[in-house]
Design a protein around this motif. Sequence first.
Motif, PDB file in Angstrom:
ATOM      1  N   CYS A  23       0.828  -1.204   0.000  1.00 38.47           N
ATOM      2  CA  CYS A  23       0.000   0.000   0.000  1.00 38.47           C
ATOM      3  C   CYS A  23       0.866   1.259   0.000  1.00 38.47           C
ATOM      4  O   CYS A  23       0.520   2.263  -0.639  1.00 38.47           O
ATOM      5  CB  CYS A  23      -0.920   0.000   1.218  1.00 38.47           C
ATOM      6  SG  CYS A  23      -2.270  -1.213   1.149  1.00 38.47           S
ATOM      7  N   THR A  27       0.887   4.158  -2.773  1.00 39.13           N
ATOM      8  CA  THR A  27       0.673   5.546  -2.370  1.00 39.13           C
ATOM      9  C   THR A  27       1.738   6.469  -2.959  1.00 39.13           C
ATOM     10  O   THR A  27       1.429   7.523  -3.518  1.00 39.13           O
ATOM     11  CB  THR A  27       0.682   5.656  -0.833  1.00 39.13           C
ATOM     12  OG1 THR A  27      -0.357   4.828  -0.289  1.00 39.13           O
ATOM     13  CG2 THR A  27       0.451   7.094  -0.400  1.00 39.13           C
ATOM     14  N   LEU A  32      -3.099   5.432  -6.100  1.00 38.57           N
ATOM     15  CA  LEU A  32      -4.299   5.530  -5.293  1.00 38.57           C
ATOM     16  C   LEU A  32      -4.775   6.970  -5.225  1.00 38.57           C
ATOM     17  O   LEU A  32      -3.961   7.905  -5.155  1.00 38.57           O
ATOM     18  CB  LEU A  32      -4.046   5.000  -3.877  1.00 38.57           C
ATOM     19  CG  LEU A  32      -3.550   3.553  -3.777  1.00 38.57           C
ATOM     20  CD1 LEU A  32      -3.209   3.210  -2.338  1.00 38.57           C
ATOM     21  CD2 LEU A  32      -4.583   2.589  -4.318  1.00 38.57           C
ATOM     22  N   GLY A  33      -6.083   7.151  -5.223  1.00 42.21           N
ATOM     23  CA  GLY A  33      -6.647   8.489  -5.156  1.00 42.21           C
ATOM     24  C   GLY A  33      -6.354   9.158  -3.822  1.00 42.21           C
ATOM     25  O   GLY A  33      -5.990   8.489  -2.841  1.00 42.21           O
ATOM     26  N   THR A  35      -8.219  10.235  -1.507  1.00 41.97           N
ATOM     27  CA  THR A  35      -9.080   9.823  -0.384  1.00 41.97           C
ATOM     28  C   THR A  35      -9.233   8.311  -0.302  1.00 41.97           C
ATOM     29  O   THR A  35     -10.073   7.817   0.449  1.00 41.97           O
ATOM     30  CB  THR A  35     -10.469  10.466  -0.522  1.00 41.97           C
ATOM     31  OG1 THR A  35     -11.063  10.072  -1.771  1.00 41.97           O
ATOM     32  CG2 THR A  35     -10.363  11.982  -0.470  1.00 41.97           C
ATOM     33  N   ASN A  36      -8.441   7.584  -1.063  1.00 38.26           N
ATOM     34  CA  ASN A  36      -8.526   6.122  -1.055  1.00 38.26           C
ATOM     35  C   ASN A  36      -8.132   5.577   0.317  1.00 38.26           C
ATOM     36  O   ASN A  36      -7.097   5.960   0.881  1.00 38.26           O
ATOM     37  CB  ASN A  36      -7.612   5.541  -2.140  1.00 38.26           C
ATOM     38  CG  ASN A  36      -7.913   4.076  -2.418  1.00 38.26           C
ATOM     39  OD1 ASN A  36      -7.877   3.246  -1.527  1.00 38.26           O
ATOM     40  ND2 ASN A  36      -8.232   3.768  -3.669  1.00 38.26           N
ATOM     41  N   ALA A  37      -8.962   4.682   0.862  1.00 42.80           N
ATOM     42  CA  ALA A  37      -8.706   4.149   2.204  1.00 42.80           C
ATOM     43  C   ALA A  37      -7.446   3.314   2.281  1.00 42.80           C
ATOM     44  O   ALA A  37      -6.928   3.059   3.379  1.00 42.80           O
ATOM     45  CB  ALA A  37      -9.904   3.304   2.658  1.00 42.80           C
ATOM     46  N   ALA A  38      -6.909   2.876   1.136  1.00 42.25           N
ATOM     47  CA  ALA A  38      -5.703   2.059   1.125  1.00 42.25           C
ATOM     48  C   ALA A  38      -4.429   2.889   1.212  1.00 42.25           C
ATOM     49  O   ALA A  38      -3.337   2.321   1.331  1.00 42.25           O
ATOM     50  CB  ALA A  38      -5.670   1.188  -0.132  1.00 42.25           C
ATOM     51  N   ARG A  39      -4.529   4.194   1.171  1.00 38.91           N
ATOM     52  CA  ARG A  39      -3.345   5.046   1.270  1.00 38.91           C
ATOM     53  C   ARG A  39      -2.755   4.987   2.676  1.00 38.91           C
ATOM     54  O   ARG A  39      -3.478   4.894   3.668  1.00 38.91           O
ATOM     55  CB  ARG A  39      -3.689   6.494   0.919  1.00 38.91           C
ATOM     56  CG  ARG A  39      -4.097   6.710  -0.528  1.00 38.91           C
ATOM     57  CD  ARG A  39      -4.312   8.193  -0.800  1.00 38.91           C
ATOM     58  NE  ARG A  39      -3.070   8.941  -0.679  1.00 38.91           N
ATOM     59  CZ  ARG A  39      -2.244   9.192  -1.700  1.00 38.91           C
ATOM     60  NH1 ARG A  39      -2.540   8.748  -2.915  1.00 38.91           N
ATOM     61  NH2 ARG A  39      -1.144   9.891  -1.509  1.00 38.91           N
ATOM     62  N   LEU A  42      -2.887   8.875   4.973  1.00 36.22           N
ATOM     63  CA  LEU A  42      -4.101   9.567   5.390  1.00 36.22           C
ATOM     64  C   LEU A  42      -3.993  10.066   6.826  1.00 36.22           C
ATOM     65  O   LEU A  42      -4.564  11.092   7.185  1.00 36.22           O
ATOM     66  CB  LEU A  42      -5.317   8.637   5.240  1.00 36.22           C
ATOM     67  CG  LEU A  42      -5.709   8.255   3.806  1.00 36.22           C
ATOM     68  CD1 LEU A  42      -6.918   7.328   3.821  1.00 36.22           C
ATOM     69  CD2 LEU A  42      -6.014   9.508   2.973  1.00 36.22           C
ATOM     70  N   PRO A 174      -3.473   1.002   6.696  1.00 34.03           N
ATOM     71  CA  PRO A 174      -4.716   1.259   5.945  1.00 34.03           C
ATOM     72  C   PRO A 174      -5.878   0.430   6.471  1.00 34.03           C
ATOM     73  O   PRO A 174      -5.710  -0.707   6.920  1.00 34.03           O
ATOM     74  CB  PRO A 174      -4.345   0.863   4.512  1.00 34.03           C
ATOM     75  CG  PRO A 174      -2.860   0.974   4.453  1.00 34.03           C
ATOM     76  CD  PRO A 174      -2.365   0.586   5.818  1.00 34.03           C
ATOM     77  N   PRO A 176      -8.322  -1.107   4.869  1.00 30.95           N
ATOM     78  CA  PRO A 176      -8.572  -2.405   4.223  1.00 30.95           C
ATOM     79  C   PRO A 176      -7.758  -3.545   4.824  1.00 30.95           C
ATOM     80  O   PRO A 176      -8.228  -4.686   4.875  1.00 30.95           O
ATOM     81  CB  PRO A 176      -8.174  -2.147   2.762  1.00 30.95           C
ATOM     82  CG  PRO A 176      -8.385  -0.688   2.563  1.00 30.95           C
ATOM     83  CD  PRO A 176      -7.994  -0.062   3.860  1.00 30.95           C
TER      84      PRO A 176
END
Length: 412
Positions: A23, A27, A32-33, A35-39, A42, A174, A176
């Motif tokens: 991940c 990142t 990954l975007g 706001t992607n939860a996998a970043r 964050l 992350p 996920p």
Amino acid sequence: MAQDNPAFELQVLLTIITAWVFCAILTVAGALGPTNAARTDLHVQTMYSSPWIRFPYPGQWGLPTVSIGAVFGIFAGILASIVESVGDYNACARLACAPHPPTSAINRGIFAEGISCILSGIWGSGGGLTSYSENIGAIGVTKVASRRIIQCGAITMMLFAVLGKFGALFNTIPEPIIGGIFCVMFAIVTGVGLSNVQFIDLQSSRNILILGLSLFMGITIPKWFKGHPNTIDVGNDAANQLITVLLNTSVFIGGLIAFVLDNSIPGTDEERGLIKWREQGLVHNMNEGDQLTLSSPSAYDLPFGMNVIKRYNIFKYIPISPTYDQNIFFVKLPIIQGSSSAFLAPIFAILSLPQWKCPSEEKMLSATEEELQEIWQIRMREKQNAIILTSIFEMVIELTGVIGVMLQWLTP
């Protein structure tokens, strides 16, 4: 606990680290975007804002406040937690190939949870401390059931708790990945819980009705009440909160329905699974040749002071003593299987009360730093007192041996 692959317990940790690193690479590469939860970035700001060393101390949020609604709310969580813990102890024993927990071990475990909850409230923790089903699932995943390892892990957690940067680092994992771990853990816990039905007669329409209805209603009733939060109104805020919390707790709903139906619909001991359950417990206790089985009830003895406890007969009358003889008053019978997260519903219910709802976004944006801290600290103080008072009640329950008495009505 024996295992075929000595490196098996490392596979879970290696899986988390590998997914975490993957991940991080995605990142950095921009795959990954924002706001992607996998970043992994964050929550990276917490790494910079967290102090290197911080010692938690009692009353760090101020003196606890008293509220009848909060106390009754956490009280509902305590009731659900006791049912959950009884099931957790049995599930843990099954995964560790240990004998069925005796009544004294169950009483002592819940008594210790009461002490832990009091310490949690004094130190200002956000919730009560109870047996955690995910850790029982971890035994099934890692194949490690050593109490010494648990003790070393507890000491490690206490040391790392004062390192702010260390906790902030784990906060960057992350969601996920956390979700994937929970899927595996809860799957094992669910499987262990459902494995108890092997003792009952699944050809019986009586048992099929009880099992299906308790599972279905335990899922659907809390789901319905979560979608209709203001349905309960009996004219008293404390009573409204208590009833709402209980009806939002799946383990309470499912367990209550199964308890009432199993003890009201006629059925033989063999049909209800009591005979096979007792026989299975005796096999565990007498099978001294199996290296995977803790063949003696001494597995539940205290690590020290047993000579004194065994010397004096007075300890036979104390429900939390390893030498407690429940047969003096009642017969020792099987226990029920529960679930976890018993304190989440009460805490959410407390925070959903009108006086504890979060201020509007405009007020939050215009508030000073001191005012923002007071907004969440006053809620922490509210939960502190509720946890402390209800935990004292939990300890009193175990000193009376009430839970041991109730075991005679609880079946697989």
